[in-house]
Write an enzyme that holds these catalytic residues in place. Structure first.
Site, short mmCIF file in Angstrom:
data_model
loop_
_atom_site.label_atom_id
_atom_site.label_comp_id
_atom_site.label_asym_id
_atom_site.label_seq_id
_atom_site.Cartn_x
_atom_site.Cartn_y
_atom_site.Cartn_z
N SER A 48 -12.07 0.87 -3.72
CA SER A 48 -11.17 0.77 -4.86
C SER A 48 -11.89 0.28 -6.12
O SER A 48 -11.38 0.45 -7.23
CB SER A 48 -10.01 -0.19 -4.55
OG SER A 48 -9.27 0.24 -3.44
N GLY A 76 -7.19 2.83 -3.04
CA GLY A 76 -8.20 3.69 -3.65
C GLY A 76 -8.27 3.49 -5.15
O GLY A 76 -7.41 2.83 -5.74
N GLY A 132 -8.65 4.75 -9.33
CA GLY A 132 -8.18 5.79 -10.24
C GLY A 132 -6.75 5.61 -10.70
O GLY A 132 -6.04 4.68 -10.33
N CYS A 147 -1.36 -0.29 -1.80
CA CYS A 147 -2.12 -0.27 -3.04
C CYS A 147 -1.95 1.07 -3.77
O CYS A 147 -0.88 1.36 -4.27
CB CYS A 147 -3.59 -0.60 -2.75
SG CYS A 147 -4.52 -1.12 -4.20
N GLN A 194 1.57 3.20 -5.32
CA GLN A 194 1.76 3.87 -6.61
C GLN A 194 2.11 5.34 -6.41
O GLN A 194 2.96 5.89 -7.13
CB GLN A 194 0.49 3.72 -7.44
CG GLN A 194 0.14 2.29 -7.80
CD GLN A 194 -1.31 2.11 -8.17
OE1 GLN A 194 -2.01 3.07 -8.49
NE2 GLN A 194 -1.80 0.88 -8.12
N ASN A 221 -6.17 -5.67 -5.37
CA ASN A 221 -7.16 -4.98 -6.18
C ASN A 221 -6.48 -3.77 -6.81
O ASN A 221 -6.51 -2.68 -6.25
CB ASN A 221 -8.37 -4.55 -5.36
CG ASN A 221 -9.35 -3.73 -6.18
OD1 ASN A 221 -9.29 -3.73 -7.41
ND2 ASN A 221 -10.23 -3.02 -5.52
N GLY A 233 -5.26 -1.93 -10.82
CA GLY A 233 -5.16 -1.95 -12.27
C GLY A 233 -3.99 -1.15 -12.79
O GLY A 233 -3.77 -1.08 -14.00
N PHE A 234 -3.22 -0.52 -11.89
CA PHE A 234 -2.02 0.23 -12.25
C PHE A 234 -0.86 -0.31 -11.43
O PHE A 234 -1.06 -0.95 -10.39
CB PHE A 234 -2.21 1.73 -11.97
CG PHE A 234 -3.22 2.39 -12.85
CD1 PHE A 234 -2.82 3.09 -14.00
CD2 PHE A 234 -4.57 2.34 -12.56
CE1 PHE A 234 -3.75 3.70 -14.82
CE2 PHE A 234 -5.52 2.95 -13.37
CZ PHE A 234 -5.10 3.63 -14.51
N HIS A 277 -3.01 -5.65 -0.13
CA HIS A 277 -3.81 -5.26 1.03
C HIS A 277 -3.44 -6.11 2.24
O HIS A 277 -3.99 -7.19 2.43
CB HIS A 277 -5.30 -5.45 0.72
CG HIS A 277 -5.84 -4.48 -0.28
ND1 HIS A 277 -6.95 -3.70 -0.03
CD2 HIS A 277 -5.43 -4.16 -1.52
CE1 HIS A 277 -7.20 -2.94 -1.09
NE2 HIS A 277 -6.29 -3.21 -2.00
N GLU A 321 -4.29 -5.65 5.27
CA GLU A 321 -5.41 -5.80 6.21
C GLU A 321 -6.22 -7.03 5.85
O GLU A 321 -6.89 -7.62 6.70
CB GLU A 321 -6.28 -4.55 6.22
CG GLU A 321 -7.37 -4.49 5.18
CD GLU A 321 -6.83 -4.30 3.76
OE1 GLU A 321 -7.53 -4.67 2.81
OE2 GLU A 321 -5.71 -3.78 3.62
#
Length: 399
Positions: free
Chosen positions: A45, A232, A234, A260, A264, A302, A304-305, A350, A352
């Site tokens: 990510s 992931g 992007g 994550c 989205q 983690n 950013g969107f 996350h 995990e």
């Protein structure tokens, strides 16, 4: 050896080379975890991001051969204040600096990471470059041109750059109870392991897998008992193919769990919008409330969107009703979704949790319950949506 960090708004930080010598560019973001740096570095990510560690002392436990979450380090660059001179751990095989150098990761040390973090919180994540050795001797104009020439994260479709090229299977531990098709958008190795511990055989597929590939990845080539979308890098708005695959899964009512990036994509598949956070959430100490239980868990993040939705509002989608299931307590950002009429749910963080904490491990049990046939509305005692009017205003939405 001299090094310099240049932000796209012109602010500059000087320090010393750490890891490989050379130059790199990416999006500057900060991670608040005080440990688990090896898991952070190998999390796909973080592809194309220059990671700033807020913990002042990094590298204390060196680098080992067991804690990697993928086959390589993915960060574009690494920024620390005070790297450990001598690691102290019986599991360490080499220093963190040696591993960064071996994998060609350009870093910088001796930076006032407190000031840098405050700057990114106030101005937002932005493009940055780390330059060391001869590259650091170039003019300020040349360095700034290199930074501003880097691609932006908004609009970036990056899952195809980090996904597996070939499908592979992680067998269940003990007796196989279920089979799951997992779309690798940047998956961490601990995720299929957590499912395997619950008797789930996981077939990990490339991000380019078609709906037909997904629906034939179950035991003996049949329909899987569940479908999983991983974390992931992007912009989720650019993941057109993956969203179409997910919509096909929802139409066929195959139990779905996403984390994550997968959260989205579920949001966009349901018709919600997504937006880029001002500086995002990264670290292993983020408080989240499960609105179905009102319990607070400390979680690993983690991203950013985020999904643009309203807690407490039930929305009608092409696949039935959906609602926000989790919210971040620092800023009110949506941290989870659940469908009320089809077997699907997701979280933004996350579960995990490599390298921890483990408060959210119960979500894998919820996924197993979903495959058992338990509807999403019965996975917990639903106490109703929480009134979030007193939560902090969402300060991370960009204007």
């Amino acid at each position: 050896m001299r090094a310099v960090l240049v932000l796209e708004d012109g602010r500059t930080f000087r320090g010393e080379a750490y890891g490989a010598v050379g130059e790199t560019v990416g999006e500057a973001v900060f991670s608040t975890g005080m440990t688990g740096y090896q898991e952070t570095l190998t999390d796909p990510s973080y592809h194309r991001q220059v990671v700033v560690m807020t913990a002042p002392h990094v590298g204390n436990t060196g680098y080992n051969d067991e804690d990697q979450e993928s086959q390589r380090i993915w960060v574009a660059g690494y920024v620390v204040r005070d790297p450990a001179r001598v690691p102290s751990s019986w599991r360490s095989r080499r220093t963190l600096g040696e591993e960064l150098a071996a994998q060609g990761v350009v870093g910088i040390s001796g930076v006032d990471t407190r000031a840098l973090t405050r700057h990114l919180r106030e101005r937002g994540s932005m493009r940055a470059g780390v330059f060391s050795g001869p590259a650091a001797e170039r003019s300020a104009e040349e360095l700034m041109a290199a930074v501003q020439g880097a691609p932006a994260m908004a609009g970036a479709d990056l899952a195809g750059q980090v996904t597996t090229q070939q499908a592979y299977t992680v067998p269940a531990v003990g007796e196989r109870r279920y089979s799951v098709a997992a779309l690798d958008l940047g998956i961490k190795s601990m995720t299929p392991q957590r499912l395997a511990e619950r008797g789930v055989e996981v077939t990990v597929l490339p991000a380019t897998a078609t709906l037909e590939d997904v629906l034939s990845a179950g035991a003996d080539g049949g329909v899987p008992d569940g479908v999983f979308f991983s974390n992931g890098p992007g912009d989720p708005a650019a993941a057109v193919h993956e969203i179409e695959v997910l919509q096909g899964v929802l139409e066929r009512r195959v139990p779905f769990f996403g984390i994550c990036y997968g959260n989205q994509l579920l949001g966009r598949a349901l018709g919600y919008g997504t937006y880029k956070l001002k500086y995002g959430h990264r670290g292993i100490n983020q408080p989240v409330m499960d609105l179905t239980t009102r319990k607070v868990e400390v979680t690993s993040h983690n991203h950013g969107f985020a999904v643009d939705a309203v807690a407490g509002e039930v929305r009608t989608t092409p696949y039935g009703r959906a609602e926000v299931s989790h919210v971040g307590l620092n800023d009110g950002v949506v941290e989870g979704l659940r469908c009320l009429d089809v077997p699907a749910f997701s979280v933004q963080y996350h579960p995990e949790a490599a390298a921890g904490p483990h408060d959210a491990a119960y979500l894998f049990d919820r996924f197993v319950d979903l495959m058992d046939g338990v509807p999403t509305t019965a996975l917990v005692d639903d106490t109703g949506a929480v009134d979030t009017t007193e939560n902090p205003a969402d300060s991370q939405k960009d204007a």
